[in-house]
Design a protein around this motif. Structure first.
Motif, PDB file in Angstrom:
ATOM      1  N   GLU A  95       0.838  -1.197   0.000  1.00 45.34           N
ATOM      2  CA  GLU A  95       0.000   0.000   0.000  1.00 45.34           C
ATOM      3  C   GLU A  95       0.869   1.242   0.000  1.00 45.34           C
ATOM      4  N   PRO A  96       0.702   2.096  -1.036  1.00 41.85           N
ATOM      5  CA  PRO A  96       1.410   3.375  -0.996  1.00 41.85           C
ATOM      6  C   PRO A  96       0.680   4.310  -0.025  1.00 41.85           C
ATOM      7  N   ILE A  97       1.448   4.920   0.871  1.00 51.90           N
ATOM      8  CA  ILE A  97       0.844   5.812   1.871  1.00 51.90           C
ATOM      9  C   ILE A  97       1.345   7.230   1.612  1.00 51.90           C
ATOM     10  N   GLN A  98       0.409   8.163   1.466  1.00 48.70           N
ATOM     11  CA  GLN A  98       0.820   9.528   1.130  1.00 48.70           C
ATOM     12  C   GLN A  98       1.650  10.161   2.244  1.00 48.70           C
ATOM     13  N   ASP A 118      -0.073  21.869  -1.192  1.00 52.50           N
ATOM     14  CA  ASP A 118      -1.119  21.290  -2.050  1.00 52.50           C
ATOM     15  C   ASP A 118      -2.241  20.649  -1.231  1.00 52.50           C
ATOM     16  N   SER A 119      -2.205  20.872   0.095  1.00 54.28           N
ATOM     17  CA  SER A 119      -3.244  20.360   1.007  1.00 54.28           C
ATOM     18  C   SER A 119      -3.358  18.841   1.020  1.00 54.28           C
ATOM     19  N   ARG A 120      -2.383  18.147   0.420  1.00 53.31           N
ATOM     20  CA  ARG A 120      -2.434  16.683   0.506  1.00 53.31           C
ATOM     21  C   ARG A 120      -1.593  16.261   1.708  1.00 53.31           C
ATOM     22  N   ARG A 121      -2.254  15.948   2.782  1.00 56.03           N
ATOM     23  CA  ARG A 121      -1.575  15.722   4.044  1.00 56.03           C
ATOM     24  C   ARG A 121      -0.939  14.331   4.136  1.00 56.03           C
ATOM     25  N   PHE A 122       0.036  14.238   4.998  1.00 55.99           N
ATOM     26  CA  PHE A 122       0.656  12.961   5.349  1.00 55.99           C
ATOM     27  C   PHE A 122      -0.445  12.060   5.904  1.00 55.99           C
ATOM     28  N   ASP A 123      -0.590  10.865   5.384  1.00 55.21           N
ATOM     29  CA  ASP A 123      -1.648   9.965   5.850  1.00 55.21           C
ATOM     30  C   ASP A 123      -1.210   9.265   7.135  1.00 55.21           C
ATOM     31  N   LEU A 124      -1.116  10.070   8.205  1.00 54.65           N
ATOM     32  CA  LEU A 124      -0.695   9.509   9.494  1.00 54.65           C
ATOM     33  C   LEU A 124      -1.677   8.439   9.989  1.00 54.65           C
ATOM     34  N   PRO A 125      -3.012   8.620   9.764  1.00 56.73           N
ATOM     35  CA  PRO A 125      -3.938   7.563  10.219  1.00 56.73           C
ATOM     36  C   PRO A 125      -3.612   6.189   9.631  1.00 56.73           C
TER      37      PRO A 125
END
Lengths: 535, 535
Positions: free
Chosen positions: B113-116, B150-157
């Motif tokens: 799974e790629p995680i942002q 770019d408002s694409r946040r780190f997918d910490l969840p």
């Protein structure tokens, strides 16, 4: 190096060296071009030194070969110069004259007062130079350390007195113009050094510049306080400690010192080793210790290693390689990483100190020196902004002459100036053309096509030979070489008798054809050196 | 590059390049040694990319020549790879597979799974790799930017979810382990950029890494806000802007853009030029602009130049030389000098962010990657200190194999790994022996002694010839060469018939005698290449 001239009298301030940039292949040191001084040989009265760092005294042994003049400097500075001259077997003929802060001396029409300043080494002075048209103040390298380790404070009152009297021009150090505020006192490193040495579970190695006598004193004092003996390792460290100690400028308690050869017998928990080589110079003690290649010292598990020195830009890769080696041996390595209390402080004045000196001196003209162009530019801009020297800031580069009268300043013609590259083995000057050849060799290698010609018949004897190096791996090389021989052969066969009779022409044709062929085959442009052998 | 293997299935994570250190003469780029992958060619299923920086994708064109495998990456990353492959005429045969953050894909036994994540470029991912023995998390390069441009946040969840589920090993970026605290958001550069552009009296040049899409977006937004048009200059800048814009990842208002060829017609007060070359690469646009050698752009009096990029260690000298040129033209030049608000921020996580990721993932094993040894060491030490992975931190270097089962970790044998030096012209691999020859040539030059021998009589014909380069200046050279010829002649004359008949022996004698002579005369040890010409 700066030259001050009044009529037919010249004094030279400092004569430093630089280490070469990586692209100056095979060059060991870089010194100033003294063509102007040689052209005005009769007028040169003295070299006056501000302090003993290499970038201020390192060219002395080279320059004294060409110019037989007395050298003035403080006690410690001259002691360092003496060592350099001894190494070059020039000491017997040198005329070294000791100067003392606060005691003016005369050279020709110049009356010069050395003014004590604070810096990272000891016995540093600014120079107040009275000339018939006014007084110049040259700061030398300095910071304003209110609490110097040796308690010899910057003689700010002297600067103020000259300011009251009137100063024609201030010539000032620009090294740290990019730093706002005030450079911390040398004593600012004490808390971190004390914490690290106190907490050290095993042996401690501290590396700093060998000329940092203040730093060395603090490490000695801390070691005594924390119950550790001290060993000095590395030629420059031992030399400098010896000189400073002989001059009573380093306080070493009796019984504190351990000889390098006895380090291995000592209890590591009771030992601090002061070692030179903080810049990871290839043969320095610290570099050798890091790869376990030193007779007396090794880095062991849990040793503490403190790099109490600036990581000079350009040296990062070797320094960090050295640090990596020490981490691999599971040492605790501390270096300037911007985190926490300082482990090293600069010896140069930051913006507020530079402004303070300007305030005390209040010169008519201001000339920033000792920095790259951007630093001189920013220093000039900052001084302009203070409004204290309006329109009278002179931004000049190496070789530009400034003519000052009591009222006026003119920027005059440029004189020869720049760098001279020296091979420290042969002491020979290295021409730029040789360096260019080396860069070419380094980049693309060399190919030597050789043909033998009978001197009676003018005919080629045997087949052409081609040797190459640095171009392609040896397996591909044989193939390439035999093809290159064919190229040379074709060039000769396709040339007429006039061409083959003229060696310049045939060499050039071989060079051109072979270069074209090799570039097509390898994308490289090796140095092609055709040889015609007359037999 | 990291390799993950389960049984007979291998995936490769990233395939980057480095620029060579100065001592790797004539080497253009350095790529990983993939001997292990070639030996296990049948098992390699894919290359999976975390993001599009050169140190993660730059070796792809070289590696795909040897390994025909699919390449997985996000949209922007693959667009950059596509450009590289086009340049190498490899695009037609490449199998590029787009991945999307949050959408798992399968390769052999691996479910990935790629995680942002947030970083200095866009479309960056960490990878969660489920294997039959447990899940690995590879962070890729990241920082935790709570307010990405770019408002694409780190997918910490997502990291937290994997942590809840149980993670076998965390493999994490160590670049900024030396920095305490938290790396500022990319938006932290906005105030200073705004102040500088607002105050600019004339044209503004901003240079940043061409891949810094966030930075470019901020400069575009500011220009619009402050009533300036924007021009893009430099091939990599134009390429990256084009790619990002095509993918809707860069918002450029209509009518804002000025073509480079129209810059000179514009009102300089209404213009911002975004230009590549912040590292002063020799042929880059900014380097050429600085010396007034660019078709469309020049630096004029009162122009504002903003270097919004890190000064990469090793590049200081060329960068500051470039800055000096711009100051000489009386530009207002701003760069990272540690004073005031940041003009650049890092894209890598500092200590507190690294700990936060550790807290979310809670792995059984921890493996620091992406750093020099000292950085890996310090990352390992920091993680040990947290007490979260007691005794299960694995500090490994390139080539070391870590064998993980659900319960155990073993450090196994080392496989071939390291650097391969490439000449970007010929695409040939350059052997270490060739580099050593070049270093030797560069340091001390080359001397080629040549003798001609009659193949029938075995006698020397004519006199020996000697050519040299890179050794001494040409005037001294002639003298030295003619003496060297005498040395060769004496060597031959003093040899007996057996020796002269054996070319290996006579060559070695000539080499030894000449080397000794030259070292005495010049203190140099040039490469001596004797040639015997049979005629």
């Amino acid at each position: 190096m700066m030259v001050v001239r009044y009529g037919d009298d010249i004094i030279v301030i400092d004569a430093g060296m630089m280490f070469p940039e990586a692209e100056l292949l095979g060059v060991d040191i870089v010194i100033p071009d003294i063509t102007y001084l040689k052209q005005n040989r009769e007028a040169v009265r003295a070299i006056v030194l501000t302090h003993g760092h290499e970038d201020h005294i390192g060219a002395i042994p080279y320059i004294l070969r060409d110019l037989d003049v007395p050298v003035y400097g403080t006690e410690f500075t001259l002691a360092l110069v003496r060592r350099r001259l001894e190494e070059h077997a020039l000491l017997d003929d040198a005329r070294l004259r000791e100067i003392v802060p606060g005691q003016p001396f005369e050279v020709g029409p110049f009356k010069i007062e050395p003014i004590q300043v604070t810096h990272s080494t000891i016995d540093c002075v600014a120079l107040a130079i009275r000339t018939p048209v006014g007084t110049l103040i040259h700061t030398g390298d300095f910071k304003i350390d209110a609490t110097p380790v040796d308690s010899r404070r910057f003689d700010l009152p002297a600067l103020a007195r000259y300011g009251d009297e009137g100063v024609l021009a201030l010539v000032a150090d620009s090294t740290n113009i990019e730093r706002p505020g005030h450079t911390p006192s040398e004593r600012a490193v004490l808390p971190r050094l004390e914490d690290l040495i106190r907490a050290a579970p095993h042996k401690v190695l501290v590396s700093c510049f060998a000329s940092s006598v203040h730093r060395i004193q603090q490490v000695i004092d801390l070691s005594e306080k924390l119950g550790r003996k001290v060993a000095f390792v590395g030629r420059s460290m031992i030399d400098n400690v010896e000189i400073a100690h002989d001059l009573n400028r380093l306080r070493i308690p009796d019984g504190l010192i351990v000889k390098p050869q006895n380090i291995k017998e000592m209890d590591p928990k009771k030992l601090v080793v002061l070692v030179s080589g903080s810049q990871a110079e290839p043969l320095s003690s610290l570099s050798r210790i890091a790869v376990d290649n030193h007779r007396f010292v090794s880095v062991e598990h849990s040793d503490t290693v403190i790099l109490s020195a600036r990581i000079i830009p350009g040296n990062e890769k070797p320094i960090f390689r050295m640090i990596d080696h020490m981490f691999r041996r599971h040492a605790l390595v501390y270096y300037e990483d911007g985190a926490g209390q300082p482990i090293h402080v600069s010896g140069h004045a930051s913006q507020e100190e530079l402004k303070m000196v300007l305030n005390l001196v209040r010169p008519r003209y201001f000339i920033p020196v000792h920095g790259e162009y951007r630093q001189l530019f920013r220093h000039a801009a900052m001084v302009e902004q203070t409004g204290m020297v309006p329109g009278r800031v002179l931004l000049v580069e190496n070789g530009q002459q400034v003519e000052l009268t009591a009222e006026k300043a003119n920027i005059r013609d440029t004189v020869p100036a720049g760098r001279v590259c020296v091979d420290s083995g042969s002491l020979e000057e290295i021409e730029e053309a040789v360096i260019r050849d080396r860069q070419h060799l380094a980049e693309d290698g060399v190919v030597v096509p050789i043909i033998a010609i009978d001197k009676h018949t003018g005919r080629m004897e045997g087949l052409p030979e081609v040797v190459s190096r640095g171009l392609v791996p040896s397996d591909d090389g044989q193939e390439l070489t035999s093809r290159a021989r064919e190229v040379v052969l074709r060039t000769i066969e396709s040339s007429n008798a006039d061409e083959t009779a003229d060696w310049t022409v045939i060499k050039e044709k071989i060079r051109a054809d072979l270069r074209r062929y090799l570039n097509r085959q390898t994308s490289k442009r090796p140095l092609v050196l055709p040889v015609i052998l007359e037999i």
